[in-house]
Design a protein around this motif. Structure first.
Motif, mmCIF file in Angstrom:
data_model
loop_
_atom_site.group_PDB
_atom_site.id
_atom_site.type_symbol
_atom_site.label_atom_id
_atom_site.label_comp_id
_atom_site.label_asym_id
_atom_site.label_seq_id
_atom_site.Cartn_x
_atom_site.Cartn_y
_atom_site.Cartn_z
ATOM 1 N N GLY A 261 0.969 -1.281 -0.085
ATOM 2 C CA GLY A 261 -0.172 -0.047 0.157
ATOM 3 C C GLY A 261 0.976 1.353 0.025
ATOM 4 N N ASP A 262 0.333 2.434 0.491
ATOM 5 C CA ASP A 262 0.882 3.446 0.518
ATOM 6 C C ASP A 262 2.217 3.510 1.231
ATOM 7 O OD1 ASP A 262 -0.774 4.748 -1.226
ATOM 8 O OD2 ASP A 262 -1.928 6.027 0.462
ATOM 9 N N VAL A 263 2.012 3.108 2.401
ATOM 10 C CA VAL A 263 3.333 2.772 3.124
ATOM 11 C C VAL A 263 3.665 1.406 2.944
ATOM 12 C CG1 VAL A 263 4.330 2.760 5.300
ATOM 13 C CG2 VAL A 263 2.838 4.441 4.788
ATOM 14 N N ALA A 264 4.704 0.993 2.266
ATOM 15 C CA ALA A 264 5.029 -0.449 1.926
ATOM 16 C C ALA A 264 6.267 -0.585 2.582
ATOM 17 C CB ALA A 264 5.066 -0.748 0.452
ATOM 18 N N LEU A 265 6.351 -1.619 3.521
ATOM 19 C CA LEU A 265 7.703 -1.799 4.027
ATOM 20 C C LEU A 265 7.686 -3.239 4.352
ATOM 21 C CD1 LEU A 265 6.934 -2.057 7.444
ATOM 22 C CD2 LEU A 265 7.212 0.457 7.166
ATOM 23 N N SER A 266 8.962 -3.759 5.045
ATOM 24 C CA SER A 266 9.060 -5.182 5.543
ATOM 25 C C SER A 266 9.972 -5.110 6.818
ATOM 26 C CB SER A 266 9.579 -6.036 4.538
ATOM 27 O OG SER A 266 10.881 -5.953 4.085
ATOM 28 N N VAL A 267 9.939 -6.119 7.580
ATOM 29 C CA VAL A 267 10.714 -6.349 8.758
ATOM 30 C C VAL A 267 10.841 -7.788 8.648
ATOM 31 C CG1 VAL A 267 10.945 -6.336 11.212
ATOM 32 C CG2 VAL A 267 9.432 -4.654 10.060
ATOM 33 N N VAL A 457 11.606 6.435 6.740
ATOM 34 C CA VAL A 457 11.296 7.826 6.871
ATOM 35 C C VAL A 457 10.093 7.888 6.029
ATOM 36 C CG1 VAL A 457 11.848 9.981 6.710
ATOM 37 C CG2 VAL A 457 13.774 8.526 6.900
ATOM 38 N N LEU A 458 9.008 8.531 6.950
ATOM 39 C CA LEU A 458 7.604 8.667 6.409
ATOM 40 C C LEU A 458 7.411 10.249 6.321
ATOM 41 C CD1 LEU A 458 5.314 6.508 8.255
ATOM 42 C CD2 LEU A 458 6.370 5.787 6.290
ATOM 43 N N HIS A 459 6.871 10.674 5.140
ATOM 44 C CA HIS A 459 6.545 11.949 5.096
ATOM 45 C C HIS A 459 5.133 12.198 4.224
ATOM 46 C CE1 HIS A 459 7.004 16.297 4.667
ATOM 47 N NE2 HIS A 459 6.823 16.077 3.243
ATOM 48 N N GLY A 460 4.483 12.987 4.727
ATOM 49 C CA GLY A 460 2.895 12.935 4.147
ATOM 50 C C GLY A 460 2.325 11.638 4.000
ATOM 51 N N GLY A 461 2.592 10.823 4.727
ATOM 52 C CA GLY A 461 1.754 9.516 4.504
ATOM 53 C C GLY A 461 2.347 8.767 3.613
ATOM 54 N N ARG A 462 3.495 8.777 3.126
ATOM 55 C CA ARG A 462 4.257 7.912 2.056
ATOM 56 C C ARG A 462 5.656 7.639 2.547
ATOM 57 N NH1 ARG A 462 1.644 7.157 -2.647
ATOM 58 N NH2 ARG A 462 -0.358 8.553 -2.814
ATOM 59 N N VAL A 463 6.130 6.606 2.056
ATOM 60 C CA VAL A 463 7.688 6.313 2.400
ATOM 61 C C VAL A 463 8.455 7.502 1.692
ATOM 62 C CG1 VAL A 463 9.532 4.542 2.199
ATOM 63 C CG2 VAL A 463 7.230 3.837 2.952
ATOM 64 N N ALA A 464 9.351 8.076 2.521
ATOM 65 C CA ALA A 464 10.257 9.173 1.722
ATOM 66 C C ALA A 464 11.565 8.489 1.152
ATOM 67 C CB ALA A 464 10.320 10.444 2.582
ATOM 68 N N GLY A 465 11.891 7.578 2.097
ATOM 69 C CA GLY A 465 13.031 6.856 1.685
ATOM 70 C C GLY A 465 13.656 5.925 2.868
ATOM 71 N N GLU A 466 14.680 5.270 2.532
ATOM 72 C CA GLU A 466 15.075 4.213 3.616
ATOM 73 C C GLU A 466 16.570 4.355 3.822
ATOM 74 O OE1 GLU A 466 13.514 0.292 3.067
ATOM 75 O OE2 GLU A 466 15.472 -0.578 3.645
ATOM 76 N N LEU A 467 17.033 4.102 5.180
ATOM 77 C CA LEU A 467 18.450 4.652 5.202
ATOM 78 C C LEU A 467 18.730 3.559 6.330
ATOM 79 C CD1 LEU A 467 18.078 8.631 5.578
ATOM 80 C CD2 LEU A 467 19.728 7.328 3.914
ATOM 81 N N PRO A 468 20.268 3.164 6.220
ATOM 82 C CA PRO A 468 20.756 2.255 7.384
ATOM 83 C C PRO A 468 20.572 2.857 8.770
ATOM 84 C CG PRO A 468 22.516 3.408 5.968
ATOM 85 C CD PRO A 468 21.271 3.745 5.370
ATOM 86 N N GLY A 469 20.521 2.251 9.741
ATOM 87 C CA GLY A 469 20.731 2.881 11.227
ATOM 88 C C GLY A 469 22.183 3.336 11.504
ATOM 89 N N GLY A 470 22.066 3.725 12.829
ATOM 90 C CA GLY A 470 23.352 4.346 13.067
ATOM 91 C C GLY A 470 23.719 5.866 13.056
ATOM 92 N N PRO A 471 24.314 6.351 13.877
ATOM 93 C CA PRO A 471 24.333 7.970 14.028
ATOM 94 C C PRO A 471 24.929 8.518 12.752
ATOM 95 C CG PRO A 471 26.264 6.748 15.257
ATOM 96 C CD PRO A 471 25.336 5.789 14.820
#
Lengths: 487, 360, 339
Positions: A261-267, A457-471
């Motif tokens: 859907g609008d916010v598509a992700l997986s864990v 990262v979500l923005h305006g109800g959609r996935v704006a991007g994905e980044l690795p964790g860490g500082p």
């Protein structure tokens, strides 16, 4: 700089609890003075005494270098002190303007002079650089706006010292920034601010001086530029806090959660996926869809099984755990007993032929509470009677004890102090290391960066991007949250 | 958790409670000690008020006035008993009355009819009286009213009036109406008599009938009456208790006539209530009390109250006398005499079942 | 939290607090009634003494009090169960009345047991629609249950004057149920029927069930915090529906017991508002089993004693209405504070 407000040897006890013991504080005029400490360190008691709401058993309040005796809030106000309490005391059905002037309305004859009230309000607001929707009803505006109204209300009554009790507890990150800006503005205009918090980063960002309290005593007062983050945490907690830092997952397995859907992700198994975004970017909707509290468009699978059409109980049975972001409204039933809170969601499994054996319930609840170090008296006591940190441990214990394949954790450390936060972070990592997947939604960027293996990262109800964790991702995540492209 | 909090209010509460506990203990202790012993003289009589209670300006109030007056005259110690739940409490209530030194218990509540024989036989030394139905038992007296006779007179009068000319309250149609509170033999007894009386005067007179299915809804009564007036009726008789107030009101509003029931309702809308069909529950109670006081209680017997005894009848047209032609009043008197003399027998639905004019 | 609770964490002091709180309305009512009695020139102590004697002063009077309490046990319990689930069901009156009519009708043909079952089912029927509307669409149950009461009053009033009316009876009533189908008397001739045992058994069952059953647990949690319950996987809508159906069944059974035990038919004035008094009973008893039992006995005692006290005193029934009315007002004030 002289001492605008202070305490000398102030002690105050409630029954056996010694909330303040020989407290000495000096707040200089024209500074932002932070009072920091864990829950129960005695900060709120001290502030009530400084404002005149409470009287010390011994010791005295000092105003302008002179010892005074404040007999009530009116004395505090008369001495130019204003208090913005944690639970805002506004009348929800009145407009902001009405709340502002309540109790001290400008009058023309017997009638309230609303034109003058409005003019006064605008002037106050522009002085400190805020804009408020004066005609809006208090119930309909954000906590942030109500808080600003409360601050102006204190200023209007002639306060040049403002005491703010945990003002950021209920605010979103962007609103926190606005508030800190406002506090600096007030200081620069010559006013004095006393700022109570247990959030180290905020304190370091805004305070000139920091007084650390622990167990009812003042540990030290330092200039803000003479103390660093780690040292301050150690002062607050009283021991060296092992800050784990970012530890990426060692073993990542198959997908335990997929969302279309609008916010598509997986864990995946053995992975913490953080969800970042400014408040209202679609986090709540995502959480409710995954948990089953909101009808889902799109398809959701849990451990490969399509759960789109399943109700909450079936999803839980299929391996879902849920730490609600709203502990008092949804995570716990405040008036129900600890035992009833602990077995919620597992009660059907504990039951036998439709009956819950009392001994079995007790044993189960006791085990959950004990293994997650909840401090409590009786299992029959209401959840309401526990402190905030302990309440959250009940939730954590209830959800983690089931060893869920997927844990949805929304703001799991909201309102929890430094030690409690470290504990919860350790628990989440341990769950991950045991092969569970975690969907972590948080307003605290630091928390996300430290815990997450990946950040969506979500923005305006959609996935704006994905980044690795860490500082290292801090800047990029921050940019995506505001809708800018990550560079 | 707000106003009950604090040590002060707690102390106050504890004190309140201990006080009240003490007083309850005291009540129980003294209460058990002073059990009233049944006494022979003076004679005691109880009146059990029916559903609807006192203040109904009709059956109960009328009976009560007869009870008060007659017990006073005869030196009987009279006590009334009301209950918000008179239907379900009947058994316990009557039994308690039977053990409390009362020599006479008059029961106005119709639904107690079935339980009364059992209770009366359990307390043979008490005399029991029941209204409106015949209850068998050696120490039970039943009082029956010949409401069909008085309703017959009202029907005859209405039929004569509806053909009248020159009266603004009367229209050209030969139609009159009647509203019953419920479709049952007890009410149809009135309706049947009314229709029979009307037809006896003029068999072309059409009688509209309706049931309100409630005895306590004036609005419903008003609506039903309005609709009858629209259909051409100009006189509407109500046998519907409190519902009838609406019928009378509608008559006044539409400038027609109503006929009242039970009590004298002529004064409720002077000039618009043609007459009222009286049912003297006061007379019934008075008669029972008097017989009891005189030691002549008619146990096992039925007291019939008809036109002759004055137990039923029409009012004396206090407000409508001038609008009713002399001839009509004479005719009503004639009919009354005939009934009393036994020359005219009005159909009684309860004894005889439904007549041909009430089929369908 | 009150100082009292904080400094005395013992089980007994908490229990005492609860008893004290529950007793407050009654004590105030006695005080108020006392003032009215004094003002009208009566001796309050003597009258209260009479009331106590008429309520509990002998086997016959205790039987009368329990008999008057029996319908209130049913309606109070039916109300409490719905309240416990957070459903403000004020339609118990409708269930009671409809259950009574159906039970009286069925028992004529098919006997006691069938009558009881039919009465309970009739109650279920009355509560099903408001329950469904609340569970499915969150339609305010106060409005719907109140409306259902009116519908039931209309339908029963119409049925009992048309199809179901007994032939040859002078008022609106169904035919008398043959004696073989009556609920047996416990203490002949005192007119206390086995219905009170049915009611008390239900109260005990409720006490155990609400505390120790899975469904009881879900019901309590739903009532305390529906949002929490939903998040933990309790199907709130279903729990609400079940609570309404049980509530309706108990209300209908109450009507059946009243018809088959006491009135032996359905008649105009079958319920003088037992369902509404049941609301006061549930509120006063804080929806607990013991509380409902005590509340029902209290109102039952006032009703039975208030009636027969007139045999021995000139004090009108109104003073008893003042007493029960005051207690009710306090119960409602409590409700208002809760909501």
């Amino acid at each position: 700089m002289s001492v605008r407000l202070g305490a000398r040897g102030v002690s105050r006890a409630f029954g056996a609890v010694r909330a303040n013991q020989g407290v000495d504080v000096e707040v200089r005029a024209g500074t932002v003075h932070a009072v920091v400490g864990e829950n129960g360190a005695g900060k709120t008691t001290l502030m009530r005494i400084l404002y005149g709401l409470d009287q010390p058993d011994s010791g005295t309040v000092v105003i302008g270098d002179r010892p005074v005796r404040l007999r009530g809030a009116a004395d505090g106000i008369a001495n130019g002190i204003g208090l913005v309490p944690q639970e805002l005391a506004m009348i929800g059905s009145l407009t902001l303007l009405e709340n502002l002037v309540l109790g001290a309305e400008p009058r023309r004859g017997v009638r309230i002079d609303w034109a003058r009230a409005r003019a006064e309000a605008e002037e106050l607001a522009s002085d400190v650089g805020v804009e408020l929707p004066w005609t809006a009803v208090a119930d309909t505006v954000s906590i942030s706006v109500r808080q600003q109204t409360e601050i102006l209300r204190a200023l209007r009554r002639g306060a040049d010292v403002l005491i703010l009790d945990e003002p950021t507890a209920a605010l979103a990150p962007a609103q926190v920034d606005d508030l800190l800006r406002l506090l600096r503005e007030l200081r620069d205009a010559g006013r004095t601010v006393v700022f109570i918090s247990h959030k180290v980063d905020e304190v370091l960002a805004v305070a000139d001086e920091i007084t650390v309290m622990r167990g009812g005593k003042v540990i030290t007062t330092r200039r803000a530029d003479a103390v660093d983050r780690a040292e301050l945490i150690e002062l607050i907690v009283g021991e060296h806090v092992r800050t784990t830092g970012f530890v990426p997952s060692a073993v990542i397995g198959d997908e335990v959660l997929t969302v279309d859907g609008d916010v598509a992700l997986s864990v995946r198994a053995g992975e913490i996926v953080g969800v970042a975004g400014i408040a209202g970017s679609g986090q709540d909707e995502l959480v409710e869809r995954v948990v089953g509290l909101r009808p889902a468009g799109g398809r959701i699978t849990l451990s490969g099984k399509d759960i789109t059409a399943l109700a909450v109980d079936r999803r839980r049975a299929a391996g879902l755990g849920y730490i609600s972001g709203e502990r008092r409204a949804e995570g716990l039933s405040m008036d129900a007993s600890l035992a009833d809170n602990a077995i919620a969601g597992t009660h059907r499994a504990i039951g036998r032929r439709g009956w819950l054996a009392p001994s079995k319930v007790r044993r189960y609840a006791k085990r959950v509470l004990d293994s997650y170090s909840v401090r409590y008296g009786r299992l029959t006591a209401a959840a309401r009677t526990l402190s905030g940190g302990n309440q959250q441990r009940v939730v954590i214990g209830r959800e983690l004890d089931r060893a869920p394949a997927l844990l949805v954790a929304a703001g799991p450390t909201r309102g929890v102090d430094v030690l409690g936060m470290a504990y919860i972070h350790d628990q989440l990592r341990a769950l991950r290391d045991n092969g569970s997947g975690v969907l972590l939604v948080s307003e605290q960027l630091d928390e996300l960066l430290e815990l997450s293996d990946r950040i969506v990262v979500l923005h305006g109800g959609r996935v704006a991007g994905e980044l690795p964790g860490g500082p290292e991702s801090r800047t990029a995540v921050g940019a995506l949250m505001l809708g800018r492209k990550a560079s | 958790m707000s106003y009950f909090d604090g040590v002060g209010s707690l102390l106050m509460r504890t004190r309140l409670v201990s006080l009240s506990l003490l007083s309850v203990v005291a009540l129980v202790a003294t209460g058990c000690a002073s059990e009233t012993a049944p006494q022979a003289p003076p004679k005691k009589a109880a009146l059990v008020i029916a559903q609807g209670g006192l203040g109904d300006e009709s059956y109960n109030d009328l009976a009560m006035s007869g009870f008060t007056a007659s017990t006073k005259e005869k030196g009987v110690d009279g006590q009334k008993i009301e209950s918000t739940d008179v239907v379900a409490q009947g058994d316990q209530l009557l039994r308690r009355a039977g053990t409390s030194g009362y020599g006479l218990v008059i029961d106005l509540e119709f639904s107690h009819g079935e339980i009364l024989p059992g209770i009366a036989s359990a307390y043979p030394n008490v005399q029991w009286a029941f209204l409106n139905n015949k209850i068998n038992g050696p120490n039970i007296a039943s009082v029956l009213f010949a409401e069909q006779d008085s309703s017959y007179l009202a029907g005859a009068l209405a039929a004569m009036m509806t053909t009248q000319t020159g009266n603004p309250k009367i229209n050209p149609d030969k139609k009159i109406g009647v509203i019953g509170g419920t479709k049952s033999v007890g009410i149809d007894k009135f309706l049947s008599g009314y229709i029979e009386g009307a037809k006896s005067v003029d068999k072309d007179v059409q009688v509209l009938t309706a049931y309100s299915n409630t005895f306590g809804d004036p609005t419903k009564g008003s609506q039903l009456a309005e609709s009858m007036f629209q259909q051409g009726a100009d006189i509407v008789y109500h046998v519907a208790g409190g519902t009838g107030a609406g019928v009378i009101e509608a008559a006044k509003k539409n400038n027609h006539y109503a006929i009242g029931v039970d009590d004298n309702q002529d004064k409720l809308a002077p000039g618009f209530v043609l007459t009222s069909v009286l049912k003297r529950s006061d007379l019934a109670v008075r008669k029972v009390v008097e017989l009891y006081a005189d030691g002549k209680f008619p146990g096992g017997q039925v007291i019939n109250l008809g036109l002759k005894e004055g137990g039923v009848g029409l009012t004396d047209f206090e407000f409508t006398r001038n609008e009713i032609p002399e001839s009509a009043r004479t005719k009503v008197d004639e009919l009354k005499k005939k009934i009393i003399a036994g020359e005219l027998k009005v159909w009684n639905v309860i004894d005889q079942g439904y007549p041909s004019w009430m089929q369908g | 939290m009150s100082v009292f609770q904080g400094s005395n964490p013992g089980k007994y002091s908490r229990a005492l607090t609860r008893v004290v709180r529950a007793a407050v309305p009654f004590v105030i009512a006695l005080g108020l009634g006392g003032i009215v009695l004094l003002a009208t020139g009566h001796n309050p102590l003597a009258f209260y003494q009479l009331l106590v004697r008429e309520a509990f002063g002998g086997v016959d009077r205790i039987a009368a009090t329990l008999s008057a309490a029996t319908p209130l046990l049913f309606t109070g319990l039916a109300t409490a169960i719905a309240f416990r689930a957070g459903v403000f069901n004020v339609g118990v009156e409708g269930g009671f009345v409809f259950g009574g009519l159906i039970a009286a009708t069925v028992a004529l043909q098919a006997g006691l047991l069938a009558g009881m079952v039919a009465g309970a089912l009739a109650g279920v029927l009355v509560s099903a629609l408001p329950g469904w509307l609340k569970a499915r669409w969150n339609v305010d149950e106060v409005v719907t249950t109140l409306m259902v009461n009116f519908v039931v009053a209309g339908v029963t009033g119409w049925l009992v004057t048309t199809f179901l009316q007994a032939k040859g009876v002078a008022n609106s009533a169904t035919a008398l149920i043959p004696q073989g189908s009556w609920l047996p008397d416990l203490l002949p001739p005192y007119g206390l029927t086995a219905g009170v045992l049915v009611a008390l058994a239900l109260v005990v069952l409720y006490a155990v069930w609400i505390k120790h059953s899975v469904l009881g647990y879900e019901l309590r949690q739903t009532g305390l915090n529906p949002r929490f319950s939903a998040a933990q996987g309790i199907r709130v809508g279903r729990v609400i529906m079940v609570s309404m159906l049980i509530s309706g069944a108990i209300a209908g059974l109450g009507g059946a017991v009243h018809a088959l035990g006491v009135v032996h038919r359905f008649v105009d004035g079958f319920s003088p508002g037992y369902g509404f008094t049941g609301i006061a009973v549930a509120l006063l008893g804080r929806n607990s089993a013991v509380g409902v039992a005590l509340g029902a006995v209290l109102f039952g005692a006032l009703a039975s004693a208030g009636t027969t006290a007139q045999l021995f005193s000139d004090i009108p029934l109104d003073i008893v209405d003042v007493l029960s009315g005051t207690v009710m007002i306090f119960a409602v004030v409590r409700l208002w504070r809760q909501r």
